[in-house]
Motif scaffolding. Structure first.
Motif, PDB file in Angstrom:
ATOM      1  N   GLU B  64       0.659   2.354  -0.308  1.00  0.00           N
ATOM      2  CA  GLU B  64       2.681   1.840  -0.116  1.00  0.00           C
ATOM      3  C   GLU B  64       2.593   1.419  -1.741  1.00  0.00           C
ATOM      4  N   TRP B  67       6.279  -2.287   1.061  1.00  0.00           N
ATOM      5  CA  TRP B  67       5.072  -2.764   2.303  1.00  0.00           C
ATOM      6  C   TRP B  67       5.185  -1.837   3.006  1.00  0.00           C
ATOM      7  N   GLN B 204      -1.381  -1.841   0.417  1.00  0.00           N
ATOM      8  CA  GLN B 204       0.813  -2.370  -0.311  1.00  0.00           C
ATOM      9  C   GLN B 204       0.818  -2.687  -1.660  1.00  0.00           C
TER      10      GLN B 204
END
Lengths: 1015, 416
Positions: B64, B67, B204
């Motif tokens: 990702e 977030w 993330q």
């Protein structure tokens, strides 16, 4: 030093009009304030401590701030049901006589709230996100849990009656938009205006002047407010300046498009008063396109986060000064000030000058030495250094402050706390520039260690000045504003004319220290609640729990704890929350970053955004030029696109109005047996000219156009590039390079855009021009066996069947009016479509009726039109098609010119495997086995009625009517492979449990050879 | 993994909430995974969760760039329904609906799925024909729903203007009682926690900058934290899907548009169902927190800005006040935008691609949230088996070549 009935009102001072007392009510009790008060200042003057109950824990809450950042004093306004306004911030609501306000939460009332007891007991069980972790068992109970959760949430309530007020939109253009009329904004506006720029200056407050209105400073030896007044006088005298007080810049959009919400009457009454017998406009939305934007929105003070900091009596230091200096209200008697900076000392000085006791100033710095510190000490005020208020005591009002030495870097309390008795704690943790508007544009703010705050990121055509840019000393603010204003004028092509700067006695201030959350003797998780976001009951412990649980992005922290989600959008708490998250994550504040501020800066009334585009002006109603006649003759109307079309014309028969069924049966018979007339004006009409007009038609229609002669008409099908039918209609050749295209009523605008799209983007080399002429021509369809006889009586056009054939058009006069008459038919009967200039339609229509009586001329509406065309198997695009139907699915192979030399829109798609598939849904007729049954439009078709659900659906009914001529129900439908299933029986299982049976037949139910339209 | 319950809350309260575990780890990327999911939104996280839970594939990374759940999962108006017209979409969304119905218990995370019902209003005769058609199709597909007339609508929503005075009077509606709303963030977090609990690495602040492709087969991705290998890569990146497809060397028939939404200030309960109108063009529900959650159609232009244009907000509120004149004095708190990836036929793409081992799940346009569990479930199956799940198969990218489109425009309009 107390005012009669207003215990906290000072005997003098403030910008209130003591000669104009105003009566208002709060939670049913009557109070008095003065003109110039806000609701908040009046409540404080009257000693009202508790203004609300908090959202999650139901804790008593008082007024904290004096402006847009106020999180607690959110009230319900309105003296009548229709006038209700939820969630008004008392700090931004001017007092008026008769104002009626209530707390939004608290049961049975805010003073003694039952939920508060529950909150006290169960607060410990409600860490952030507790609702994600429970209410899961049993699953069936969630809807019940939710009911109670919903009840306890929410702030104010919606009115339940319609809004009596009206709202306006204004479109404004200016060279320089100055947002905020404090010292920076006034200086910027003045210098920009003197340079000749067209300036709009807006400010959200009742009075322009911003911090100058409660400043202790002197400008040119005068009180600062006087300088503001003279600056405003000059601005008001200039033609190139528009002053908008009570106007909040709420949204900053791309390309310097800014929306301003001007509240014109909310300071006068809850419903806009009448002026000259007319309702005034309650508020205006200014849609401003600015060459340059000057952001002079100032800064918000940050409170310190300490235990019990939500007990009523905890205020911002700056708010204390504002209430004393602007409103003549001292919100208590014994003050403790807790600060990290010099600036906030002003609150203690003001308090002291108001004659109230300053118990102590608690300064987090070890050796504060600025001028204001010295002044305070000179007044004999006790200054406790290296310390902070670590905990406020009290339940419904502050009763004391626990003060202790703190180690900021070590985040701990050192030494023993001392408890000071007081009723008010003012705190200041520094200042945050108001960067919200700049953030709306997507600009990421920048952290500056020197001012301990974020400043706006870079936005093209925007400059921040003064407090909004981290400049706080008054002399510098005015100088900065003046320079920025001059630059903005220059950037928009005007002169640079900075103002003469007023002389300011500079006050030397010492450096502030970075303090956000104050340490407590206990750990954050075990200490009494330290609130960060008061409106959403977000605590420092909550943020710590969130970070422990892995919510490390500030966006996650915000969403998990609900920090900043309130109606104040975190103006007070967000930076503190970020600082606490940063501490927990062992990162710096800029590493943690900010969340994205979104419009609106402060909430905006829906009605103001809607403006006049509501009720009858929500969407324009379009009428044909014959509309009055239809009304006079009792038509029921159908909405088709924006048009009001006659649906049917019920008559009174034997003293009773016909049902739709009866009216339609009568209208149908009239057309089939005698003659009927339809107002077909709403059909889209596009005039197409140019030497490539014919070529263009060949590319947008599926069929051929090269041979259509002048005087002839052809039916055409238009596909999207996916090969699916999008519109149909006739196009007539008016001249070699001149055509008139008709479209469906609903599709007219879409087709026009479609033609322009393809012309402008794909085939700009073609010389062709499109003009919408839908409204220019009225169209009257005269149809039925007697149509020719009737029309012949009032036209000079030769109607001979062999010279004016089916699909011909002729020019001539009808009832003396120049007309185009098209011999086309959407009923299957002999038909003439008469087009005249719309303004002349009524006399022509009336002449037809004058002559038509003896032929039984009958007006009919869209419903009869639908029945008649369906009997003939003619489709209606959008009813019998749905964007998934090709011309071949409709059995219209004859209207596709696969061998046209130039490709046309949809051709390639029509050769794809799926569009060649055998069992595509194809248009057929359905004859119900029981002729009395009229199948439901939208009924789904199955081949096997006995199968279990899910059933294999093979198609659906698109059109279905009772045919008076056939005396039976009949339908059009699309059925998989239908063209090869003639004679098959299909079934329609209905919601009521019945299953109808029907036979697949051809789609033409009446006059299959088409003889009647060719007579 | 700590199990959540009311009892657990009490226990943690007694220890001052000092013992809550992380809901997911913050791991260092491994060199190689069995499967990489690009995109840590709801669909991507659901895919990872079901890969681990249903197929035992736990050596999985979700990559990702920002977030978790920060894209459209965090920005939508949270409506969940399954009353789609065409068999293919109805089957997929109903699959999702059935998973929604046990989701909180399955992932032990309360996603607050509130089956308060959805009304799709009809304002014209053609609207009502389309509603009849869709509800008939739903019924024969085993999906709940009924057609209401104007009076039935008024009984359900007494505060709506169902009078003839309206510009486009309400003629009726479709009503799906099992439909409703859910708490969007919780869906992402719940799946994230569930996936992490099965050993999935959630990476993330890790951005995919390219694909490693050898002989037409994907073998990994380049990221800002180094190369990460995997022979199966699923991209679930919504508005950024065409950008990623471009990195892999092919085009997708997608347009990325801003889609805006807005909320009012929180109010006491006033609206108990979800009301949607394609014709007047707006939709509205009330969140558990009390905000009126409002949306409408996409902005016409393409963009990646996560902001839209103001006229869209104006039109949306005009529609809402037209339907609910009593809301005129309610105030709008906040507006925002997401980036939606729209397909020509208003249906998603769940598909293999020209690159072997590289799969895409995208094109959900304005209606992806409601499909989250079903999309993740079917996509995980497809990644695990190397062939598309039967429910996903009709949504292959091949349909734009064959012409086998599933055109939901007609029945669903732009507003899902």
């Amino acid at each position: 030093m107390k005012h009669d009935k207003q215990p906290n009102r000072l005997l003098e001072g403030g910008r209130i009009d003591r000669d104009r007392p105003l009566t208002f009510s709060f939670n049913g009790q009557s109070y008095t304030g003065f003109a110039g008060d806000t609701l908040a200042s009046a409540l404080l003057a009257n000693g009202v401590d508790i203004v609300n109950r908090s959202f999650k824990y139901s804790r008593p809450r008082g007024i904290v701030a004096a402006g847009a950042e106020e999180p607690n004093a959110v009230v319900q306004l309105g003296s009548s049901e229709a006038a209700q306004v939820p969630n008004v911030r008392a700090t931004q609501q001017a007092l008026y006589d008769g104002l009626s306000a209530r707390s939004t939460n608290g049961w049975p009332n805010v003073q003694r709230d039952l939920m508060g007891t529950i909150g006290k007991l169960s607060g410990g069980f409600m860490p952030p996100g507790f609702y994600y972790k429970t209410f899961m068992a049993p699953a069936s109970m969630w809807m019940t849990y939710e009911k109670y959760i919903r009840k306890s949430a929410g702030l104010g309530r919606s009115p339940t009656e319609s809004d009596p007020d009206i709202y306006d939109h204004l479109h404004q253009h200016c060279d320089v938009l100055v947002i905020g009329a404090g010292p920076a904004g006034l200086a910027a506006a003045l210098s920009a205006a003197r340079g000749g720029a067209r300036v709009i200056l807006c400010d959200e407050q009742e009075t322009m002047g911003g911090s100058l209105l409660d400043s202790r400073e002197m400008l040119d030896g005068q009180p600062a407010a006087q300088w503001a007044d003279s600056a405003l006088d000059e601005l008001a005298s200039l033609d190139n300046v528009t002053l908008l007080p009570r106007t909040t810049a709420n949204g900053y959009h791309d390309h310097n498009f800014v929306t301003l919400h001007e509240r014109r009457t909310e300071h006068l009454a809850d419903v806009a008063p009448l002026a000259n017998g007319r309702r005034q406009v309650r508020s205006r939305l200014h849609r401003v396109r600015a060459g340059q934007v000057v952001l002079a929105t100032g800064a918000h003070e940050r409170p310190l986060v300490y235990a019990g900091n939500d007990v009523p009596g905890n205020l911002l230091a700056g708010a204390v000064s504002t209430y004393i200096r602007r409103y003549g209200v001292a919100p208590g008697n014994k003050l403790v000030l807790s600060t990290s900076n010099d600036h906030a000392y002003r609150a203690a000085l003001d308090w002291s000058e108001a004659g109230r006791e300053v118990v102590a100033i608690v300064d987090a710095r070890a050796n504060p030495d600025g001028e204001l510190v010295t002044q305070a000490q000179a007044l004999g005020i006790r200054v406790i250094t290296g310390s902070a208020v670590v905990e406020a005591k009290g339940a419904n009002r502050v009763t004391g402050a626990r003060v202790a030495k703190i180690d900021i870097d070590g985040f701990k309390v050192v030494g023993k706390a001392e408890e000071l008795t007081c009723d008010t704690i003012a705190s200041s943790g520094g200042y945050s520039p108001v960067i919200h508007l700049a953030s709306h544009t997507g600009a990421r703010p920048t952290w500056r260690d020197d001012i301990l705050g974020f400043v706006p990121g870079k936005v093209t055509g925007m400059t921040a000045t003064g407090g909004a840019n981290g400049v706080y000393a008054l002399a510098e603010v005015i100088a900065d504003g003046s320079q920025v204003g001059a630059q903005a004028a220059s950037a928009s092509g005007h002169q640079t004319a900075p103002i003469d700067l007023p002389s300011v006695a500079a006050i030397r201030e010492g450096a502030a220290v970075a303090l956000y959350q104050v340490p407590h003797e206990k750990t954050t998780l075990r200490a009494p609640k330290q609130f960060v976001d008061l409106q959403n009951d977000v605590t420092a412990a909550g943020i710590e729990v969130a970070t422990r649980e892995g919510f490390e992005s500030i966006e996650h922290v915000k969403r998990y704890t609900a920090m900043g989600f309130g109606t104040d959008q975190g103006k007070l708490g967000n930076i503190n929350g970020m600082a606490i998250a940063a501490r927990c994550l062992k990162r710096s504040i800029p590493e943690v970053g900010t969340t994205v501020f979104r419009p609106n800066y402060t909430p905006v009334t829906f009605g103001a955004i809607v403006g006049r585009h509501c009720r009858e002006l929500f969407d324009p109603e379009r009428y044909t030029s014959l509309h009055e006649w239809h009304i006079k003759h009792g038509a029921e109307f159908e909405d088709v696109g924006q048009w009001k079309r006659p649906w049917y014309f019920p008559q009174t028969v034997n003293g009773k109005p016909e049902t739709m069924h009866e009216a339609v049966a009568r209208e149908c018979r009239a057309v089939r047996e005698k003659v009927g007339i339809l107002d077909a004006t709403t059909l889209g009409k596009i005039d197409i000219q140019g030497k490539d007009a014919r070529e263009f038609l060949g590319r947008v229609y599926t069929n051929k156009w090269e041979k259509l002669a002048v005087g002839r008409v052809r039916y055409g099908l238009m596909c999207k590039d996916d090969g699916m039918l999008m519109d149909d209609g006739t196009t007539s050749c008016l001249g070699e390079n001149h055509f008139l295209m008709t479209t469906t009523t609903g599709g007219a605008a879409g087709v026009m855009e479609w033609l322009e799209l393809w012309h402008q983007t794909e085939w700009p080399e073609l010389e062709v021009y499109f003009t919408s002429v839908t409204d220019h021509w009225a169209t009257m369809t005269v149809t039925g066996p007697e149509a020719r006889n009737l029309l012949a009586e009032i036209t000079d056009i030769d109607l001979d069947r062999d010279t004016f054939k089916f699909m011909d058009w002729r020019e001539g006069k009808v009832a003396g009016v120049p007309a185009r008459v098209f011999r086309i038919s959407f009923t299957g009967e002999l038909a003439y479509e008469i087009n005249v200039q719309a303004n002349y339609a009524m006399p022509v229509w009336e002449a037809l009726f004058e002559h038509g009586d003896k032929y039984g001329l009958t007006p009919y509406g869209t419903e009869t039109m639908h029945v008649l065309r369906a009997e003939k198997g003619m489709i209606i695009v959008g009813q019998d098609t749905d964007g998934s139907v090709t011309p071949e699915d409709l059995g219209m192979h004859w209207a596709i010119g696969y061998d046209k030399p130039f490709s046309w829109i949809g051709k390639r798609a029509l050769t794809r495997p799926d569009t060649r598939r055998e069992n595509r849904k194809q248009l057929v007729g359905l004859r119900p086995k029981d002729p009395k049954v009229v199948l439901q439009e939208g009924a789904q078709i199955v081949f096997d009625p006995d199968q279990a659900i899910p059933m294999a659906m093979m198609g659906h009914v698109t059109s279905s009517y009772y045919s008076p001529i056939l005396d039976s129900g009949f339908a059009l439908a699309v059925v998989k492979g239908g063209h090869k299933r003639m004679g098959d029986t299909v079934y329609l299982p209905m919601a009521d449990g019945q299953t109808h049976a029907a036979e697949i037949v051809g789609p033409i139910f009446y006059d299959p050879k088409g003889a009647r339209q060719n007579v | 993994m700590q199990r959540y319950s009311g009892f657990g809350l009490v226990k943690h309260a007694l220890s001052h909430h000092e013992n809550w575990q992380r809901q997911w780890r913050n791991p260092t990327p491994k060199k190689e995974y069995d499967v990489i999911i690009v995109g840590g939104g709801g669909h991507g996280l659901a895919t990872a969760y079901y890969l681990a839970k249903e197929h035992g594939i736990t050596n999985v990374a979700v990559i990702e760039k920002g977030w978790l759940g920060g894209g459209n999962t965090a920005r939508n108006t949270t409506i969940v329904r399954s009353n789609y017209l065409w068999d293919e979409s109805a089957a997929l969304y109903e699959h999702a609906m059935k998973l929604w119905e046990g989701l909180s218990q399955d992932i032990n995370y309360n996603v607050m799925f509130s089956q308060r019902g959805v009304l799709n209003l009809g304002h014209t005769l053609q609207d009502m024909r389309d509603i009849q058609r869709r509800v008939n199709a739903n019924r024969l597909n085993g999906i709940d729903g009924e057609v209401l007339d104007a009076r039935g609508v008024q009984e359900l929503v007494p505060i709506m203007d169902c009078s003839k005075r309206a510009r486009y009077p309400v003629m009726g509606a479709s009503w799906q009682p099992r439909a409703g709303v859910a708490r969007h963030d919780a869906v992402a977090w719940g799946y994230a926690r569930g996936a992490d609990g099965h050993g999935v690495d959630l990476l993330q602040q890790t951005e995919v900058t390219g694909f490693k492709i050898v002989d037409g087969r994907v073998v990994g991705v380049h990221t800002n934290r180094g190369d990460i290998g995997a022979k199966t890569v699923g991209c679930v990146t919504a508005g950024n899907s065409s950008v990623l497809a471009n990195m892999a060397g092919f085009n997708l028939p997608l347009e990325s548009h801003p889609l805006q939404a807005l909320v009012s200030e929180p109010l006491k309960p006033i609206l108990d169902t979800v009301v949607m109108s394609n014709h007047v063009h707006g939709y509205i529900s009330q969140s558990d927190k009390g905000d009126l959650v409002i949306g409408a159609g996409i902005d016409g232009y393409n963009g990646y800005g996560q902001r839209g244009s103001y006229p869209t907000v104006e039109h949306t509120l005009q529609a809402i006040v037209e339907m609910f004149p009593i809301f005129s004095r309610v105030r709008m708190n906040r507006q925002w935008g997401g980036i939606v990836d729209t397909c020509p036929d208003a249906c998603p793409i769940l598909s293999k691609t020209p690159v072997k081992g590289l799969y895409f799940n995208c094109g959900w346009g304005t209606g992806g949230f409601k499909a989250t569990p079903g999309s993740g479930h079917a996509f995980a199956w497809s990644l695990a088996k190397g062939q598309m799940h039967p429910l996903a198969a009709p949504f292959s990218i091949d349909r734009f070549h064959s012409g086998a489109l599933i055109d939901e425009h007609g029945a669903a309009g732009v507003a899902h």
